[in-house]
Motif scaffolding. Structure first.
Motif, PDB file in Angstrom:
ATOM      1  N   ILE A  42      -3.538   3.784   2.917  1.00 19.29           N
ATOM      2  CA  ILE A  42      -2.157   4.233   3.116  1.00 19.29           C
ATOM      3  C   ILE A  42      -1.711   4.980   1.851  1.00 19.29           C
ATOM      4  CG2 ILE A  42       0.217   3.413   3.406  1.00 19.29           C
ATOM      5  CD1 ILE A  42      -0.949   1.019   4.929  1.00 19.29           C
ATOM      6  N   PRO A  43      -1.151   6.194   2.002  1.00 19.87           N
ATOM      7  CA  PRO A  43      -0.742   6.918   0.790  1.00 19.87           C
ATOM      8  C   PRO A  43       0.397   6.203   0.056  1.00 19.87           C
ATOM      9  CG  PRO A  43       0.058   8.020   2.769  1.00 19.87           C
ATOM     10  CD  PRO A  43      -0.830   6.904   3.229  1.00 19.87           C
ATOM     11  N   PRO A  44       0.458   6.296  -1.255  1.00 21.60           N
ATOM     12  CA  PRO A  44      -0.432   7.003  -2.186  1.00 21.60           C
ATOM     13  C   PRO A  44      -1.753   6.267  -2.365  1.00 21.60           C
ATOM     14  CG  PRO A  44       1.186   5.738  -3.417  1.00 21.60           C
ATOM     15  CD  PRO A  44       1.556   5.597  -1.973  1.00 21.60           C
ATOM     16  N   SER A  45      -2.844   7.039  -2.572  1.00 23.63           N
ATOM     17  CA  SER A  45      -4.154   6.420  -2.686  1.00 23.63           C
ATOM     18  C   SER A  45      -4.979   7.100  -3.758  1.00 23.63           C
ATOM     19  CB  SER A  45      -4.866   6.520  -1.337  1.00 23.63           C
ATOM     20  OG  SER A  45      -6.250   6.533  -1.514  1.00 23.63           O
ATOM     21  N   SER A  91       1.754   1.712  -3.718  1.00 22.95           N
ATOM     22  CA  SER A  91       0.733   1.560  -4.750  1.00 22.95           C
ATOM     23  C   SER A  91      -0.598   2.086  -4.246  1.00 22.95           C
ATOM     24  CB  SER A  91       0.597   0.089  -5.139  1.00 22.95           C
ATOM     25  OG  SER A  91      -0.592  -0.101  -5.869  1.00 22.95           O
ATOM     26  N   GLY A  92      -1.340   2.737  -5.131  1.00 23.25           N
ATOM     27  CA  GLY A  92      -2.607   3.327  -4.723  1.00 23.25           C
ATOM     28  C   GLY A  92      -3.804   2.484  -5.078  1.00 23.25           C
ATOM     29  N   GLY A 149       0.813  -1.218   0.000  1.00 19.64           N
ATOM     30  CA  GLY A 149       0.000   0.000   0.000  1.00 19.64           C
ATOM     31  C   GLY A 149       0.842   1.261   0.000  1.00 19.64           C
ATOM     32  N   ALA A 150       2.034   1.188   0.583  1.00 20.65           N
ATOM     33  CA  ALA A 150       2.879   2.373   0.662  1.00 20.65           C
ATOM     34  C   ALA A 150       3.532   2.721  -0.672  1.00 20.65           C
ATOM     35  CB  ALA A 150       3.947   2.179   1.732  1.00 20.65           C
TER      36      ALA A 150
HETATM   37 NA    NA Z   1      -1.565   3.215  -1.117  1.00 19.55          NA
END
Ligand code: NA
Ligand code: NA
Lengths: 315, 429, 169
Positions: free
Chosen positions: B153-156, B111-112, B108-109
């Motif tokens: 979690i960013p990016p989102s 990939s959005g 998640g950190a």
């Molecule tokens: Na993300």
């Protein structure tokens, strides 16, 4: 009974709707004894800012708030009133522009008649100033600083003083300024507070014209022709009244917010006479360049600039 | 029958009969505009909205984050993520399931996209768990829910969309997702812990690894950490705005992909084409929602709804609970992007009028959207897991419900303590 | 006919991909030049907002429809018999095609008017506006053609097109 649909792109409670739109609508309704009523669609409810002109043309709205610099392909001449001319300071620029668009001028023909609309309320902002995230004590220190601007005329002004113009969407300006993506921005005092930018500003210029902003509520010719003469008369007379009063209120707010900023510890950068002369010298060509770019493409840029300057001289 | 009622029924019928969401909105909107304003209104709205609702610089982060997610998959840099997490979790019962959650957070950190994350986890961690004798319900459930971490979690992409629709700072929203993202990760870990304590047969104890192996595997994480560092640096040092960072992240992921030994031209074109499909799908819904939205405004319905809800004799938290319940129900049957685009313009003014913070609400909506990704009957992540592994849908849905309960508890926690969401963005200067 | 539509779709899909990659590259350069040399690309912002975003979204529309990439709530129709389902699909396609055909016509007219009157945005850079409207028209026309073409296709062909995994060739 006449119902008029009026649309704009301004957030609810914006000063333009407080000082111009709402009082004008109420006064028109009152003066026509309730014959004319308005359906008001603020805050981009009918379309984005750049759609507003097209929405009046197609009849989705009867009156809409149009910012010429958002539709430069349709209204190429109006930005003349946004040029950094020292003599256009205060309400004088807006007054000259309003007089021009209300008579048979080139400006009116090209920007309004050609689009089948006519201007009613006209707004301008106080001259744009430079706000920086670190303290500066002369215009010279702007050299090499990244300054957020909108539009090519303001970018040209920044280049002339040695700064680097940067384009960033408005919602990202705050972070860009706080993290140093840009070192400052060209803005107006009254807009700092709604965008919560005032805590980030250390220095601000004043009493210089770095550029302006012109906008207007326009009504489609089609709707206009359908209105009785009495209603037309009420609309234009009241528009004159609120154009004048509105501009004065906007300028008063500008001074008030400048005071607020100073009280918050921001240092005001007042230019010395020598600096003013130097700035005028450097930016003199910005207006000529603007006109020349238009001339080159077969539009009467120089003629409109002359028209506007002559009108300013009449003040 | 009033035009509003007629068109809402038409919209419902079109959706019900499987006409794509974007088209249903556009068709119902055009019919409605015609009913209230004739041909002029239809043309007037179509000729402005179609272009202006998608051609703005502010929207750039949507295609860029989607492209980045595809390039991350193409590069394969996240494939070793689960393995590393598993080694580090070590000798714990249900260790691999916990490692899946951590890998989901890690993925998640960088990939959005939630489905991209679920697909990667399904192809790496799920087979490993099944080999070690995990209960398929537990294994597939934790994969589906861990995939959703990518949208918080960013990016989102989800938070960017919310920011663009609500006209609030994308940067603030992205930062606001960090702490809730960590909380949801902890909630998944805790849920797994509870499951294996209650039912020891559900999962075996993971094998221990030596420190040398643990450190060696960290080195393989290099490219991933590099990419994560790149985006974080860009956004938080002021090198670029969050919108620009999305493009830089996509470029970074592309460079890592090109460097990978499995890179091929065909794979590259496939990744780009998939990104185009997702982007166009989202933008198409934006166009449809705008057409329908302007019809709705012209009938003054939005206005009436906001006024009506604000005047209800209920306290704000009750109304909020009703709204969130509505989101969970919608999330059961509809695509998350479509829900965001469709509801936020109407719901956000209500929520603001009730006195809630829009940034906080954005995060809350995304947390409920995560739920929608895994709830039956339509749960995109569950479909992805089932499709990737060939496991029956029922098994995966069966394994998800403990996580759904945990998720709702997290929602309550974030509502009771909104500071968990708002603290970080308000302290970032 | 089907072949021609497909070739055109693939051509504009690649153009859409090119626009996406161009946005990525231009922004990266803009940031680099701004940070390292204090010289951002002055044209980048307008070029992306005016042309590239439009190209990125509209050009692949035909291809996306071929892949049936637009999400639907297929929960209820899934239980219906295949014949009814395919008729519903056809009706949906016809309605969507009609809606976007009108839009396409409006934009074709806009492109024509803009070209005829030499409409442009004049400043340090001159941006001609008709290509923007032409791109919108092209994308919408492809969408409409594909949606109409699908009406006559069998369920098997439709599924094969939608499931096409080898997007690269
Ligand atoms: Na993300
Ligand atoms: Na669901």
């Amino acid at each position: 009974q006449i119902t008029i649909k009026i649309a704009d792109s301004l957030p609810v409670g914006h000063y333009v709707s407080q000082y111009f739109t709402k009082p004008w609508m109420e006064a028109v309704t009152k003066q026509t004894n309730g014959k004319v009523t308005f359906e008001y669609y603020p805050a981009e409810q009918l379309g984005k800012a750049k759609d507003m002109l097209a929405l009046t043309q197609s009849g989705v709205a009867d009156i809409a708030y149009v910012v010429p610099s958002f539709v430069p392909e349709k209204m190429p001449m109006s930005p003349v009133a946004e040029l950094p001319l020292a003599e256009a300071i205060g309400c004088r620029g807006a007054e000259a522009y309003t007089r021009l668009v209300n008579r048979d001028s080139q400006l009116r023909k090209l920007d309004f008649d050609a689009n089948r609309v006519r201007p009613l309320l006209v707004q301008s902002l106080p001259p744009y100033q430079i706000f920086t995230a670190r303290k500066i004590s002369s215009l010279k220190e702007l050299e090499g600083m990244k300054i957020r601007v909108t539009g090519s005329a303001k970018a040209a002004v920044m280049q002339r003083v040695g700064a680097v113009p940067v384009q960033i969407p408005t919602p990202e300006v705050r972070e860009a300024l706080s993290r140093g993506t840009v070192d400052g921005m060209m803005f107006v005092y009254t807009s700092l507070f709604p965008y919560d930018l005032h805590p980030l500003v250390k220095s601000a210029t004043t009493e210089v014209n770095f550029g302006g902003w012109i906008s207007s509520y326009v009504i489609s010719d089609r709707k206009w022709k359908s209105l009785p003469a009495g209603v037309q008369g009420a609309m234009t007379t009241l528009a004159d009244k609120y154009n004048r009063e509105g501009c004065e209120k906007v300028m008063a707010d500008d001074l008030r917010d400048r005071e607020r900023l100073v009280q918050g510890g921001v240092s005001l950068l007042r230019l010395s006479d020598a600096e003013k002369a130097d700035f005028a010298q450097r930016t003199r060509t910005v207006a000529e360049q603007w006109a020349a770019d238009l001339d080159k493409r077969g539009r009467p840029g120089s003629a409109v600039l002359k028209e506007y300057r002559d009108e300013l001289a009449k003040n | 029958m009033s035009p509003v009622l007629a068109c809402c029924l038409l919209l419902a019928a079109l959706l019900f009969f499987g006409v794509p969401v974007a088209f249903s909105l556009a068709i119902a909107g055009v019919v409605g505009l015609f009913m209230i304003g004739g041909w002029d209104s239809v043309i007037g709205i179509l000729q402005t909205t179609t272009l202006s609702s998608v051609s703005s610089y502010e929207l750039v982060a949507v295609p860029m984050f989607i492209l980045m997610a595809e390039f991350v998959i193409l590069s394969g840099i996240a494939n070793g993520l689960f393995e590393a997490a598993a080694l580090w979790v070590g000798r714990v019962r249900g260790g691999l399931a916990m490692a899946t959650a951590l890998a989901g957070a890690g993925f998640g950190a960088i990939s959005g996209s939630s489905t991209a994350s679920a697909a990667t986890l399904a192809s790496t961690s799920l087979p490993a768990m099944l080999r070690q004798g995990y209960d398929p319900k537990l294994a597939s459930g934790v994969v589906a829910i861990s995939g959703t971490l990518a949208m918080l979690i960013p990016p989102s992409v989800a938070l960017v969309l919310f920011g663009v629709i609500a006209d609030i700072s994308v940067g603030k929203l992205l930062i606001a997702g960090v702490i809730p993202g960590v909380i949801v990760t902890l909630a998944i870990l805790l849920t797994v812990y509870v499951i294996v304590v209650v039912d020891k047969k559900a999962a075996p104890v993971a094998a221990a690894a030596s420190w040398r192996v643990k450190l060696a595997v960290l080195k393989e994480m290099g490219p991933m950490l590099l990419l994560f560092g790149l985006i974080t640096t860009c956004i938080y040092t002021g090198l670029s705005t969050p919108t620009e960072a999305s493009a830089i992240g996509a470029l970074g992921a592309l460079l890592l992909a090109v460097r990978s030994p499995k890179f091929s031209r065909a794979g590259f074109v496939t990744a780009c084409s998939r990104a185009m499909r997702t982007t166009c799908m989202i933008l198409m819904i934006i166009v449809g929602a705008h057409i329908f939205g302007y019809f709705f405004t012209l009938t003054r319905t939005t206005h009436a709804i906001v006024a009506w809800v604000s005047a209800l004799p209920l306290d704000p938290y009750t109304i909020l609970a009703i709204i969130l319940f509505g989101y969970i129900v919608l999330g059961c049957v509809m695509d998350q992007a479509a829900i965001l685009i469709l509801t936020v313009p109407v719901v956000l003014p209500v929520v603001k009028a009730l006195g809630f913070d829009p940034v906080w609400f954005g995060v809350i909506v995304v947390v409920t959207a995560e739920l929608g990704m895994v709830t039956p009957p339509v749960g995109l992540n569950v479909f992805v897991v089932s499709k990737t592994t060939g496991m029956p849908l029922g098994t995966v849905f069966h394994g998800i419900w403990p996580h759904v309960v945990a998720h709702i508890l997290v929602l309550i926690l974030l509502t009771v303590a909104p500071g968990l969401v708002t603290w970080l963005p308000s302290n970032m200067q | 006919m089907g072949k021609i539509i497909r070739v055109c779709e693939d051509a504009t899909r690649y153009a859409g991909i090119a626009a996406t990659l161009a946005i990525m590259a231009i922004i990266a350069c803009d940031v680099l030049f701004r940070y390292a040399f204090n010289a951002p690309l002055a044209w980048a912002y307008e070029f992306i907002a005016l042309y590239l975003m439009a190209a990125l979204f509209f050009l692949p529309l035909g291809y996306v429809q071929r892949c049936q990439g637009n999400v639907a709530v297929d929960l209820f129709v899934r239980v219906l018999p295949a014949t009814i389902r395919s008729w519903l699909f056809r009706v949906g396609n016809l309605l969507a095609a009609a809606t976007f055909a009108v839009t396409g016509m409006v934009f074709a007219e806009k492109a024509w008017d803009a070209a005829a009157s030499g409409e442009e945005i004049i400043g340090p850079y001159v941006w001609t506006t008709w290509p923007i409207y032409a791109v919108v028209t092209l994308g919408l026309v492809q969408f409409v053609l594909r949606a109409l073409y699908q009406v006559g296709q069998s369920a098997t062909t439709l599924q094969r097109d939608a499931a096409e995994e080898a997007h690269g060739e």
